[in-house]
Design a protein around this motif. Structure first.
Motif, short mmCIF file in Angstrom:
data_model
loop_
_atom_site.label_atom_id
_atom_site.label_comp_id
_atom_site.label_asym_id
_atom_site.label_seq_id
_atom_site.Cartn_x
_atom_site.Cartn_y
_atom_site.Cartn_z
N PHE A 119 38.61 37.57 47.11
CA PHE A 119 38.61 38.14 45.91
C PHE A 119 39.10 39.74 46.24
CE2 PHE A 119 36.18 40.45 42.46
CZ PHE A 119 36.89 39.91 41.23
N LEU B 83 23.79 35.66 39.28
CA LEU B 83 23.96 36.45 37.91
C LEU B 83 24.20 35.56 36.76
CD1 LEU B 83 25.23 38.57 40.24
CD2 LEU B 83 25.64 40.09 38.53
N SER C 18 29.16 47.57 42.12
CA SER C 18 28.24 46.59 40.92
C SER C 18 27.00 47.17 40.97
CB SER C 18 28.21 45.39 41.56
OG SER C 18 29.59 44.56 41.69
N GLU D 268 35.00 48.59 44.97
CA GLU D 268 34.21 48.15 43.97
C GLU D 268 32.82 48.90 43.86
OE1 GLU D 268 33.75 44.05 41.16
OE2 GLU D 268 33.19 44.00 43.31
N GLY E 171 27.11 39.84 31.41
CA GLY E 171 27.68 39.65 32.79
C GLY E 171 27.62 40.87 33.82
N SER E 172 26.83 41.85 33.24
CA SER E 172 26.88 42.96 34.03
C SER E 172 28.15 43.87 34.32
CB SER E 172 26.25 42.85 35.42
OG SER E 172 25.37 43.82 35.61
N ASN E 173 28.88 43.24 33.34
CA ASN E 173 30.46 44.13 33.37
C ASN E 173 30.27 45.50 33.48
OD1 ASN E 173 32.22 42.05 33.66
ND2 ASN E 173 32.13 41.48 31.56
N ASN F 173 30.27 47.61 36.92
CA ASN F 173 31.40 48.15 37.55
C ASN F 173 31.82 49.45 37.14
OD1 ASN F 173 32.25 44.85 37.12
ND2 ASN F 173 31.81 45.60 39.01
N ILE G 191 33.86 32.34 42.04
CA ILE G 191 32.62 33.47 42.36
C ILE G 191 31.47 32.99 41.23
CG2 ILE G 191 31.52 35.74 42.11
CD1 ILE G 191 34.29 36.80 43.60
N TYR H 47 41.91 41.70 38.85
CA TYR H 47 42.31 40.56 37.82
C TYR H 47 43.21 40.40 37.25
CZ TYR H 47 37.02 41.50 37.86
OH TYR H 47 35.76 41.42 38.12
N TYR I 169 27.59 38.94 47.08
CA TYR I 169 28.93 39.51 47.32
C TYR I 169 29.36 39.42 48.73
CZ TYR I 169 27.38 41.81 43.02
OH TYR I 169 27.44 42.10 41.70
N PHE J 202 37.45 34.74 40.60
CA PHE J 202 36.21 35.26 39.99
C PHE J 202 35.68 34.02 39.18
CE2 PHE J 202 33.99 37.36 36.29
CZ PHE J 202 32.89 37.89 37.19
N TYR K 182 25.96 33.60 43.83
CA TYR K 182 26.06 34.47 42.89
C TYR K 182 25.18 34.17 41.38
CZ TYR K 182 28.77 38.05 39.91
OH TYR K 182 29.26 38.97 39.06
N THR L 177 34.34 35.58 48.03
CA THR L 177 34.33 37.13 47.49
C THR L 177 35.35 38.06 48.63
OG1 THR L 177 32.06 36.67 46.99
CG2 THR L 177 32.82 39.02 47.05
C1 AVI Z 1 32.59 41.35 37.07
N1 AVI Z 1 31.46 41.89 37.67
C2 AVI Z 1 30.36 42.09 36.85
C3 AVI Z 1 31.54 41.34 38.99
C4 AVI Z 1 30.21 41.86 39.65
O1 AVI Z 1 29.24 41.24 40.11
O2 AVI Z 1 30.37 43.41 39.98
C5 AVI Z 1 32.52 41.29 39.89
C6 AVI Z 1 32.31 40.65 41.24
N2 AVI Z 1 32.77 41.27 42.27
C7 AVI Z 1 32.31 40.56 43.53
N3 AVI Z 1 31.79 39.68 42.88
C8 AVI Z 1 31.81 39.64 41.72
#
Ligand code: AVI
Length: 314
Positions: A208, A44, A276, A274, A153-155, A158, A36, A25, A198, A33, A42, A205
């Motif tokens: 990113f 979510l 998720s 990462e 946001g399902s933060n 991570n 995304i 970030y 993803y 992001f 996406y 992505t």
């Molecule tokens: C911020 N977070 C919740 C996103 C996730 O879905 O894990 C970050 C992300 N990574 C790839 N796409 C989005």
């Protein structure tokens, strides 16, 4: 900067190699992001927006707030606040007395949010706080006001489960009985739905994920060739964790000047960047079991993709 250098050096010396996702970030990463979040794959963002826009009254009812008492609505990782504005509007309409305290690591995002709120909700008392969630935690207990904490946001996904456990535990230690935590999480579901989120067709992505190497090039004087790395997401429904990797396409050696170090990559070698995590009731209950929070309710979208869990401090 020193911490960044240390974390990168440590991660690339690990076997297998890792890099922390919090470094996605920077300014370019924030922008990617945002892109995304508006991609069709996406799901979510839309799923949680649906909960906030369609179930606003139900959510406010469940929060069980007292109109006569001023409370603090604290949002961890507020970002652009699009979902939260739905809730803020309805709270104002219903005559609640509160302040909104958005917390974010990005000063950029906070400034944009403050400006937007000033236009759409001019009477709202907004107090932004810039910083890491963990840093900000201790500061929130300064006032004895009732609190509603939003972590959307399902933060939380991570974080590894152990880190999530200690985060919610700490949160519990910094609020008072009957304070609320609204935790927005992505739910475990088949890979046909999760993986495209993803691994979008446009390659946003991918950009990113690769931006992490670009950032190391820029800030630490490295010579990563971004064309020689691929983006690779992995997910199984049994495990319930989407994982992102950068994969070296060839055998290569990368120099990081500011460290005076070289790192060798085999062809096909992966860097884990990462996780998720996806959740269900059992996974969430395991995370909160040693904390001071108990589960009160859960709101989901019509497809059952996403849930906002309401937790109450015992
Ligand atoms: C911020 N977070 C919740 C996103 C996730 O879905 O894990 C970050 C992300 N990574 C790839 N796409 C989005």
């Amino acid at each position: 900067m020193e911490q960044f250098k240390k974390d990168i050096q440590l991660g690339l010396s690990n076997v297998p190699k890792t890099l922390p996702s919090k470094y996605f970030y920077n300014k370019k990463g924030d922008k990617l992001f945002q892109e995304i979040m508006s991609m069709p794959e996406y799901y979510l963002t839309n799923a949680e927006f649906e909960i906030f826009s369609q179930k606003t009254k139900e959510l406010i009812h469940l929060l069980n707030l007292d109109k006569e008492r001023h409370f603090e609505l604290i949002e961890l990782g507020a970002g652009d606040g699009v979902k939260t504005i739905e809730l803020l509007k309805e709270l104002i309409t219903q005559g609640f007395n509160f302040s909104y305290l958005p917390v974010d690591i990005s000063a950029n995002a906070l400034a944009g949010l403050k400006e937007k709120l000033h236009i759409v909700l001019p009477t709202l008392d907004v107090r932004t706080k810039q910083g890491d969630y963990f840093e900000v935690l201790a500061g929130i207990k300064e006032t004895k006001k009732p609190k509603v904490i939003l972590f959307l946001g399902s933060n939380i996904g991570n974080m590894l489960d152990d880190k999530a456990k200690s985060f919610i535990y700490q949160l519990g230690k910094n609020v008072l009985p009957d304070d609320k935590l609204l935790l927005g999480v992505d739910l475990v579901k088949p890979k046909e739905v999760v993986l495209p989120a993803y691994n979008d067709k446009q390659g946003i992505t991918k950009a990113f994920n690769l931006n992490l190497l670009d950032r190391i090039n820029e800030e630490l004087g490295a010579d990563f060739n971004l064309d020689e790395f691929d983006h690779q997401p992995e997910y199984t429904e049994e495990e319930g964790i989407a994982k992102s990797f950068l994969v070296s396409k060839i055998h290569q050696v990368v120099t990081i000047k500011s460290m005076g170090k070289v790192f060798a990559f085999k062809a096909g070698e992966k860097i884990h960047t990462e996780i998720s995590r996806k959740y269900n009731d059992a996974i969430l209950n395991n995370i909160i079991k040693e904390t001071d929070f108990k589960l009160k309710e859960k709101l989901t979208d019509t497809k059952g993709y996403f849930a906002d869990y309401l937790l109450v401090r015992k």
